[in-house]
Design a protein around this motif. Structure first.
Motif, PDB file in Angstrom:
ATOM      1  N   UNK A 159      50.827  34.827  53.679  1.00 11.92           N
ATOM      2  CA  UNK A 159      51.242  33.596  54.341  1.00 11.92           C
ATOM      3  C   UNK A 159      52.737  33.361  54.243  1.00 11.92           C
ATOM      4  N   UNK A 160      53.302  33.585  53.059  1.00  9.95           N
ATOM      5  CA  UNK A 160      54.748  33.390  52.888  1.00  9.95           C
ATOM      6  C   UNK A 160      55.555  34.386  53.711  1.00  9.95           C
ATOM      7  N   UNK A 200      45.734  35.640  45.067  1.00 12.76           N
ATOM      8  CA  UNK A 200      46.979  35.844  44.324  1.00 12.76           C
ATOM      9  C   UNK A 200      47.508  37.271  44.394  1.00 12.76           C
ATOM     10  N   UNK A 201      46.776  38.181  45.001  1.00 15.57           N
ATOM     11  CA  UNK A 201      47.128  39.596  44.979  1.00 15.57           C
ATOM     12  C   UNK A 201      48.433  39.920  45.684  1.00 15.57           C
ATOM     13  N   UNK A 202      48.864  41.181  45.506  1.00 18.22           N
ATOM     14  CA  UNK A 202      50.137  41.657  46.077  1.00 18.22           C
ATOM     15  C   UNK A 202      50.145  41.486  47.590  1.00 18.22           C
ATOM     16  N   UNK A 203      49.038  41.809  48.217  1.00 15.59           N
ATOM     17  CA  UNK A 203      48.896  41.610  49.667  1.00 15.59           C
ATOM     18  C   UNK A 203      47.874  40.518  49.954  1.00 15.59           C
ATOM     19  N   UNK A 262      55.368  39.417  42.910  1.00 13.51           N
ATOM     20  CA  UNK A 262      54.549  40.184  41.983  1.00 13.51           C
ATOM     21  C   UNK A 262      54.102  39.385  40.764  1.00 13.51           C
ATOM     22  N   UNK A 263      54.647  38.173  40.588  1.00 16.23           N
ATOM     23  CA  UNK A 263      54.337  37.408  39.380  1.00 16.23           C
ATOM     24  C   UNK A 263      53.113  36.506  39.539  1.00 16.23           C
ATOM     25  N   UNK A 264      52.482  36.556  40.708  1.00 19.91           N
ATOM     26  CA  UNK A 264      51.342  35.673  40.936  1.00 19.91           C
ATOM     27  C   UNK A 264      50.081  36.144  40.216  1.00 19.91           C
ATOM     28  N   UNK A 265      50.013  37.436  39.922  1.00 19.89           N
ATOM     29  CA  UNK A 265      48.800  38.014  39.364  1.00 19.89           C
ATOM     30  C   UNK A 265      49.124  38.785  38.096  1.00 19.89           C
ATOM     31  N   UNK A 266      48.088  39.051  37.304  1.00 13.22           N
ATOM     32  CA  UNK A 266      48.193  39.842  36.078  1.00 13.22           C
ATOM     33  C   UNK A 266      49.100  39.186  35.041  1.00 13.22           C
TER      34      UNK A 266
END
Length: 289
Positions: A138-139, A129-132, A150-154
């Motif tokens: 993949x996307x 899920x990280x920024x990189x 940026x909304x995938x994590x934290x």
């Protein structure tokens, strides 16, 4: 007859004595120690063994504790809901669709996540899920995004996703066991009486599988609310849960009495909610009966 029963009882007591003593030493003694600490006073790098209830007063009058406890209950509730809801179809498929000779292989595959430590699985989700991470890379490689999402994590969603994946096997297995115990003749009788598959599931399968569902709910909910690794790693420390608060008091601040009071208070809330859930489940089954 009475002597025989007494002998059997004595044999049973001797049989369970070693594991019972082991459980008492590893569970009851630490718990009683934490309970005792919660009624002591905190001194500078030491514990003053004087009885007080100030720790509980400080705990329940602290708005931060109430906020974090409610957040922990909310997150644990979401994790439990998603985990059990997604695990039930898997357990149903494994019990009713998979051939008997292949069920062992499927159970083996379900337990594969246990081959790695819980901490490694959490860090793997951070990589995904990280920024990189895997998803963003993949996307970007297929041209769907220009900048990493940026909304995938934290956030709460990433915590719920990680915990749901980690505890899924704990939910699948008890539900599967409950489904396996259902007499298939009851399901055939329901369909012979004109019930649809959906109504047979609602009136027969689900009530009979409820012991497994209840076990899955408790197995997932209770440890989830006490998790502190995932909020730290996946939440980035921005979404602390009650276990993080206990850890801070116990280690960082070195206020073990207050940390113990927070731990006991949280355990009491979880125990009360679990009892309410069990009571509601009994009423549900009684009404259905």
């Amino acid at each position: 007859m009475a002597a025989g029963n007494s002998t059997e009882a004595g044999q049973g007591l001797r049989l369970i004595a070693p594991p019972l003593l082991y459980a008492i030493l590893l569970l009851a003694v630490p718990l009683l120690t934490i309970l005792a600490f919660s009624f002591f006073k905190d001194g500078y790098l030491t514990i003053v063994r004087e009885f007080t209830v100030e720790n509980y007063v400080a705990t329940w009058t602290d708005p931060i504790f109430r906020t974090i406890l409610l957040r922990s209950l909310w997150v644990a509730g979401l994790v439990t809901l998603f985990t059990v809801a997604l695990s039930f179809p898997v357990a149903y498929f494994l019990s009713f669709v998979v051939a008997s000779e292949r069920k062992a292989m499927w159970i083996f595959l379900i337990t594969i996540p246990f081959w790695t430590s819980y901490l490694i699985r959490v860090f793997l989700w951070k990589v995904i899920l990280g920024y990189n991470g895997v998803i963003n890379s993949g996307l970007k490689s297929v041209g769907l995004i220009e900048q990493p999402l940026q909304f995938l994590l934290y956030n709460t969603g990433s915590i719920v996703l990680t915990l749901s994946h980690s505890y899924a096997p704990f939910a699948i297995l008890p539900i599967y066991v409950a489904l396996e115990k259902i007499d298939r003749a009851l399901l055939e009788a329901g369909r012979d009486l004109g019930e649809s598959r959906l109504m047979t599931f609602w009136r027969v399968t689900l009530p009979l599988a409820m012991p497994g569902v209840v076990a899955a709910v408790l197995i997932v909910f209770i440890p989830t609310i006490g998790d502190y690794v995932t909020p730290t790693v996946i939440g980035g420390g921005k979404i602390p849960m009650v276990a993080n608060m206990i850890q801070a008091q116990m280690l960082d601040i070195d206020n073990k009495p207050l940390g113990s009071a927070i731990a006991i208070s949280s355990m009491a809330v979880v125990a009360a909610l679990s009892m309410v859930f069990l009571w509601l489940n009994r009423r549900f089954l009684r009404v259905r009966a």
